[in-house]
Design a protein around this motif. Structure first.
Motif: not given
Length: 568
Positions: A131-132, A149-151, A155-156, A178-179
């Motif tokens: 993701f990162q 996506f940063t938010q 959160q994750d 998913t992201h």
């Protein structure tokens, strides 16, 4: 005188017989039933096992992992004590063994819980790293709804900090996957938007009215900047394709220009495929056929048919193109790193040998992990994600080369640091910036330098990994255990660590090294430590970033799960 007859003995009364039978039955039952305490202990052990199995399922341990335990328990439940009249010792021994077997299943169940938790945690860490990586790539590109996506990433990360059970880590993995998929699709969707924009400009230069196409492009661009789900990007891709063809149909004059532009794009991709060492003969034949067909086309229907065929041929080639690029770039990074490293060798006065300074960029370093990632990559989007990561590695390598000649003290702002912050759009983040050539770490908070430390990174054989990495775990205190067996030159006994920040799954940490006294340039190679434990301190780490203990205490207390680690 005749003898007097003797009276006959009376048979026992039926009630007395029944009483005698019951007493005998009770005696037999008590003899074969075993000790009551042993029976009770077996029952309690079974109940404890059942509670533990229910708990395991409730925290998200997959039922499939627990099925062997449940089958063994069913076999135990169906067993019976041995029948031994007048002797309860065999039955007592049976219940004692039964209790032990239930307890053994409890131990196995707990091991499954621990193992499943570790596996789900490792998977979540890997998915968060993906993701990162995808988010970093899109930040470099500078398009799309990155604030959303940063938010979501933050959160994750907060969920990772609080996660304890397999179900927690599984939820994080699903969300991160998913992201990540959406961010990867963002790239391919943007490529199609760019192709549409290029065609519009070409048509405009040919004095063709593109007013309608420009309006559609602006609508598509707005939808693109609002898209956040994989389905959003897939729908937009289909819409762009339909609009593109409709615009061409409505402008017969545009057909030759569109056909020429597509052939040029096809040719460029074909050249890249050859450069990556992929067999391009089949695609070359398709290109030749499409070019000949375009030259023969005279009607709108013929132009459109050839145009669709070019699209189909390029789409068929694209997976091979991206896959070839991904494998080519791994070796290209290694080639460039070794060439620069050999031209800028570090001479170690301690052992008289020469070492390259950029081993982290070779196949012994990040190349190993990129190849490992490629080994389980299947979709075109996943290959594209690896390509994005490799391009970032090349950028970091060039920053390292540039920084090598910078005489700025390690505890001052470096120009390459600022370029990296801008390139990855990290001015609004807290960043641990680690320099291979300086063996130093600089801590930036919203673009401002707040502290700096000398460090020790990995030895040549096991270098630290360059890249832009998320915080994947925070542990204080913890214990490190060697993954290498005793006798290996890389083995170390279980070691207490006071402060540890995981930056890459697989055991790559930023952590305190209380056994060292010396940090800084050259300490990643064989050396004499002035006061530390020579069995540990005489060489670089195993891929971690070692920090002096008091400085690491400060670092741990002034960072959080949203801190980014950049190593170059």
């Amino acid at each position: 005188m005749p003898a007097r007859p003797q009276p006959r003995a009376r048979p026992p009364a039926s009630g007395a017989l029944l009483l005698l039978s019951l007493m005998l039955l009770l005696l037999l039952m008590s003899a074969c039933g075993g000790d009551s305490q042993a029976r009770q202990q077996a029952s309690q052990s079974k109940d404890q096992l059942d509670r533990l199995l229910r708990y395991a399922l409730s925290i998200g341990v997959p039922a499939s992992l627990l099925q062997p335990i449940q089958k063994q328990e069913a076999i135990l439940n169906s067993s019976s004590p041995p029948f031994s009249p007048f002797d309860d010792r065999p039955a007592t021994a049976y219940y004692t063994r039964l209790s032990d077997q239930y307890k053994h299943l409890q131990e196995q169940t707990q091991q499954i819980i621990n193992s499943a938790t570790e596996q789900f945690q490792a998977r979540a860490q890997q998915d968060m790293q993906n993701f990162q990586d995808a988010l970093t790539a899109r930040r470099v590109d500078g398009f799309g709804n990155l604030s959303f996506f940063t938010q979501q990433y933050q959160q994750d990360q907060n969920l990772m900090a609080a996660a304890r059970y397999p179900r927690d880590y599984a939820a994080i993995s699903r969300d991160a996957q998913t992201h990540t998929q959406a961010l990867n699709l963002m790239k391919t969707t943007h490529d199609r938007l760019t192709a549409l924009q290029t065609t519009i400009k070409q048509l405009q230069s040919a004095r063709i009215d593109v007013t309608a196409m420009q309006a559609q492009y602006q609508d598509d661009l707005q939808s693109f900047n609002q898209a956040v789900k994989p389905a959003d990007f897939l729908h937009l891709q289909s819409l762009i394709n339909a609009q593109y063809e409709l615009a061409v149909v409505n402008s017969i004059q545009a057909v030759p220009y569109v056909g020429s532009a597509k052939l040029n794009a096809f040719k460029a991709q074909l050249d890249d495929l050859k450069k990556y060492g992929v067999d391009a003969s089949a695609y070359q034949q398709r290109y030749n056929a499409d070019k000949a067909a375009m030259e023969r086309a005279t009607t709108l229907e013929q132009y459109l048919a050839v145009s669709r065929q070019i699209d189909a041929d390029m789409a068929a080639m694209y997976p091979d193109l991206v896959r070839g690029q991904a494998y080519w770039l791994v070796n290209e990074i290694d080639r460039q790193a070794r060439a620069w490293g050999k031209a800028h060798l570090y001479h170690d006065k301690f052992d008289g040998n020469n070492y390259i300074l950029d081993a982290g960029y070779t196949l012994d370093g990040i190349g190993y992990w990129l190849n490992r990632e490629l080994s389980w990559t299947y979709t075109t989007e996943d290959y594209q994600a690896v390509v994005d990561e490799e391009q970032n590695e090349l950028f970091n390598l060039h920053m390292m080369e540039q920084n090598y000649n910078d005489p700025t003290p390690y505890n001052k702002v470096h120009q390459t640091d600022l370029q990296i912050l801008d390139h990855y759009r990290l001015r609004g983040s807290q960043v641990l910036m680690v320099s291979f050539t300086e063996q130093a770490m600089r801590i930036y908070d919203h673009g401002k330098l707040v502290n700096a430390f000398l460090v020790t990174t990995g030895r040549v054989e096991r270098p630290a990994l360059p890249g832009v990495w998320p915080t994947q775990n925070r542990e204080s205190p913890t214990q490190f255990k060697s993954s290498d067996p005793p006798g290996s030159p890389y083995y170390y006994p279980p070691t207490k660590i006071n402060y540890a920040i995981l930056y890459h799954w697989g055991g790559f940490f930023v952590h305190d090294a209380w056994w060292r006294v010396d940090f800084g340039p050259g300490t990643q190679f064989p050396h004499y430590d002035r006061g530390g434990d020579e069995s540990f301190a005489g060489n670089g780490s195993h891929g971690c970033v070692n920090v002096q203990e008091d400085q690491m205490a400060w670092l741990y207390g002034h960072t959080d799960w949203n801190t980014v680690i950049v190593i170059y």
